[in-house]
Write a protein that holds these residues in place. Sequence first.
Motif, mmCIF file in Angstrom:
data_model
loop_
_atom_site.group_PDB
_atom_site.id
_atom_site.type_symbol
_atom_site.label_atom_id
_atom_site.label_comp_id
_atom_site.label_asym_id
_atom_site.label_seq_id
_atom_site.Cartn_x
_atom_site.Cartn_y
_atom_site.Cartn_z
ATOM 1 N N ILE A 15 0.686 -1.150 -0.069
ATOM 2 C CA ILE A 15 0.188 0.091 0.100
ATOM 3 C C ILE A 15 0.851 1.224 -0.078
ATOM 4 C CG2 ILE A 15 -1.899 1.439 1.234
ATOM 5 C CD1 ILE A 15 -2.521 -1.421 2.388
ATOM 6 N N ALA A 16 0.755 2.223 -1.018
ATOM 7 C CA ALA A 16 1.713 3.356 -1.110
ATOM 8 C C ALA A 16 1.224 4.395 0.254
ATOM 9 C CB ALA A 16 1.479 3.769 -2.453
ATOM 10 N N ASP A 17 2.299 4.987 0.269
ATOM 11 C CA ASP A 17 2.306 5.972 1.434
ATOM 12 C C ASP A 17 1.456 7.048 1.197
ATOM 13 O OD1 ASP A 17 4.501 4.407 2.046
ATOM 14 O OD2 ASP A 17 5.880 6.312 2.217
ATOM 15 N N ARG A 18 1.208 7.338 0.069
ATOM 16 C CA ARG A 18 0.190 8.400 -0.578
ATOM 17 C C ARG A 18 -1.226 7.872 -0.138
ATOM 18 N NH1 ARG A 18 1.194 8.176 -6.623
ATOM 19 N NH2 ARG A 18 -0.474 6.529 -7.182
ATOM 20 N N VAL A 19 -1.579 6.474 -0.342
ATOM 21 C CA VAL A 19 -2.964 5.950 -0.148
ATOM 22 C C VAL A 19 -3.354 5.946 1.589
ATOM 23 C CG1 VAL A 19 -4.096 3.788 -0.158
ATOM 24 C CG2 VAL A 19 -2.873 4.513 -2.184
ATOM 25 N N VAL A 20 -2.177 5.724 2.125
ATOM 26 C CA VAL A 20 -2.254 5.593 3.603
ATOM 27 C C VAL A 20 -2.620 7.125 4.002
ATOM 28 C CG1 VAL A 20 -1.376 5.049 5.902
ATOM 29 C CG2 VAL A 20 -1.034 3.794 4.023
ATOM 30 N N ALA A 21 -1.901 7.982 3.386
ATOM 31 C CA ALA A 21 -2.004 9.570 3.933
ATOM 32 C C ALA A 21 -3.436 9.942 3.547
ATOM 33 C CB ALA A 21 -0.952 10.620 3.187
ATOM 34 N N LYS A 22 -4.095 9.624 2.498
ATOM 35 C CA LYS A 22 -5.245 9.996 2.082
ATOM 36 C C LYS A 22 -6.390 9.529 3.156
ATOM 37 C CE LYS A 22 -4.833 10.728 -2.812
ATOM 38 N NZ LYS A 22 -5.242 10.423 -4.220
ATOM 39 N N ILE A 23 -6.154 7.967 3.481
ATOM 40 C CA ILE A 23 -7.041 7.635 4.621
ATOM 41 C C ILE A 23 -6.826 8.149 5.830
ATOM 42 C CG2 ILE A 23 -7.185 5.422 6.108
ATOM 43 C CD1 ILE A 23 -6.421 3.592 3.377
ATOM 44 N N ALA A 24 -5.707 8.614 6.210
ATOM 45 C CA ALA A 24 -5.488 9.511 7.492
ATOM 46 C C ALA A 24 -5.973 10.942 7.411
ATOM 47 C CB ALA A 24 -3.933 9.469 7.806
ATOM 48 N N ALA A 25 -5.994 11.567 6.290
ATOM 49 C CA ALA A 25 -6.609 12.847 6.192
ATOM 50 C C ALA A 25 -8.134 12.689 6.388
ATOM 51 C CB ALA A 25 -6.093 13.520 4.885
ATOM 52 N N LEU A 26 -8.704 11.565 5.566
ATOM 53 C CA LEU A 26 -10.471 11.517 5.760
ATOM 54 C C LEU A 26 -10.706 11.233 7.020
ATOM 55 C CD1 LEU A 26 -10.724 9.604 2.347
ATOM 56 C CD2 LEU A 26 -11.596 11.758 2.940
ATOM 57 N N ALA A 27 -9.858 10.411 7.722
ATOM 58 C CA ALA A 27 -10.203 10.058 9.173
ATOM 59 C C ALA A 27 -10.072 11.317 9.969
ATOM 60 C CB ALA A 27 -9.370 8.960 9.606
ATOM 61 N N ALA A 28 -9.291 12.014 9.811
ATOM 62 C CA ALA A 28 -9.122 13.312 10.757
ATOM 63 C C ALA A 28 -10.317 14.380 10.312
ATOM 64 C CB ALA A 28 -7.838 14.220 10.308
ATOM 65 N N ARG A 29 -10.669 14.276 9.116
ATOM 66 C CA ARG A 29 -11.818 15.169 8.719
ATOM 67 C C ARG A 29 -13.228 14.732 9.492
ATOM 68 N NH1 ARG A 29 -10.483 15.276 2.498
ATOM 69 N NH2 ARG A 29 -8.638 16.266 2.568
ATOM 70 N N GLU A 30 -13.442 13.551 9.540
ATOM 71 C CA GLU A 30 -14.418 12.880 10.221
ATOM 72 C C GLU A 30 -14.596 13.264 11.701
ATOM 73 O OE1 GLU A 30 -13.779 8.565 10.135
ATOM 74 O OE2 GLU A 30 -14.173 8.348 7.910
ATOM 75 N N VAL A 31 -13.358 13.549 12.162
ATOM 76 C CA VAL A 31 -13.177 13.775 13.724
ATOM 77 C C VAL A 31 -13.411 15.448 13.876
ATOM 78 C CG1 VAL A 31 -12.104 13.818 15.780
ATOM 79 C CG2 VAL A 31 -12.341 11.963 14.485
ATOM 80 N N ARG A 61 -8.824 13.094 19.855
ATOM 81 C CA ARG A 61 -9.713 12.108 19.133
ATOM 82 C C ARG A 61 -9.203 12.053 17.656
ATOM 83 N NH1 ARG A 61 -12.956 15.684 22.062
ATOM 84 N NH2 ARG A 61 -12.997 17.309 20.573
ATOM 85 N N VAL A 62 -8.616 13.177 17.087
ATOM 86 C CA VAL A 62 -8.092 12.837 15.707
ATOM 87 C C VAL A 62 -6.988 11.851 15.656
ATOM 88 C CG1 VAL A 62 -6.633 13.915 14.056
ATOM 89 C CG2 VAL A 62 -8.493 15.031 15.062
ATOM 90 N N ARG A 63 -6.005 11.566 16.672
ATOM 91 C CA ARG A 63 -4.857 10.753 16.739
ATOM 92 C C ARG A 63 -5.687 9.157 17.060
ATOM 93 N NH1 ARG A 63 -2.966 12.742 21.329
ATOM 94 N NH2 ARG A 63 -1.670 14.157 19.878
ATOM 95 N N ARG A 64 -6.530 9.019 17.806
ATOM 96 C CA ARG A 64 -7.359 7.711 17.903
ATOM 97 C C ARG A 64 -7.915 7.331 16.638
ATOM 98 N NH1 ARG A 64 -7.920 9.918 22.964
ATOM 99 N NH2 ARG A 64 -10.096 10.866 22.607
ATOM 100 N N ARG A 65 -8.922 8.322 15.939
ATOM 101 C CA ARG A 65 -9.748 7.843 15.054
ATOM 102 C C ARG A 65 -8.466 7.640 13.587
ATOM 103 N NH1 ARG A 65 -14.262 6.287 13.175
ATOM 104 N NH2 ARG A 65 -14.956 6.928 11.331
ATOM 105 N N VAL A 66 -7.503 8.239 13.374
ATOM 106 C CA VAL A 66 -6.625 8.284 12.433
ATOM 107 C C VAL A 66 -5.956 6.537 12.567
ATOM 108 C CG1 VAL A 66 -4.440 8.962 11.571
ATOM 109 C CG2 VAL A 66 -6.165 10.309 11.866
ATOM 110 N N ALA A 67 -5.482 6.323 13.777
ATOM 111 C CA ALA A 67 -4.680 5.012 13.909
ATOM 112 C C ALA A 67 -5.742 4.040 13.947
ATOM 113 C CB ALA A 67 -4.284 5.079 15.625
ATOM 114 N N ASP A 68 -6.876 4.027 14.420
ATOM 115 C CA ASP A 68 -8.016 3.068 14.071
ATOM 116 C C ASP A 68 -8.354 2.775 12.647
ATOM 117 O OD1 ASP A 68 -8.051 2.674 16.981
ATOM 118 O OD2 ASP A 68 -10.074 3.814 16.991
ATOM 119 N N ARG A 69 -8.542 3.900 11.978
ATOM 120 C CA ARG A 69 -9.209 3.740 10.597
ATOM 121 C C ARG A 69 -7.754 3.133 9.561
ATOM 122 N NH1 ARG A 69 -13.704 3.088 8.928
ATOM 123 N NH2 ARG A 69 -13.415 4.408 7.318
#
Length: 124
Positions: free
Chosen positions: A25-41, A83-91
Amino acid sequence: MSTAAAGPGRGPAAVAPGERGATRIADRVVAKIAALAAREVTGPLPEGAAPPYATVLVRNGAARVRVHIELGYPDDIGGRCGRVRRRVADRVRALTGLRVPEVVVQVERLHLTEASGAARGRTG
């Protein structure tokens, strides 16, 4: 007749599951997942705020994540970052299967909200 022509999953030509390869899984894909998770919170962004973005380093099955956010002020900044930290790690863990030993939340900017605008004019 050759058994190699038997097709995928049939006969001696089939490759054992452990020898088929790996998914990277490319770094940029993981970065997009993390950014979206942060937006959720973070919820609705303050006026003029940039959406969260992330940078990621993936090595040896682990993702080290740095999330950049802008928040409204006044707010519980520590609580929001937690909350951002926990959500990003979980997602990231759930969607990629990577370990997430580190999530750094970097607050880039604080934006005064309407509630704080009224308080700004008070003296006391």
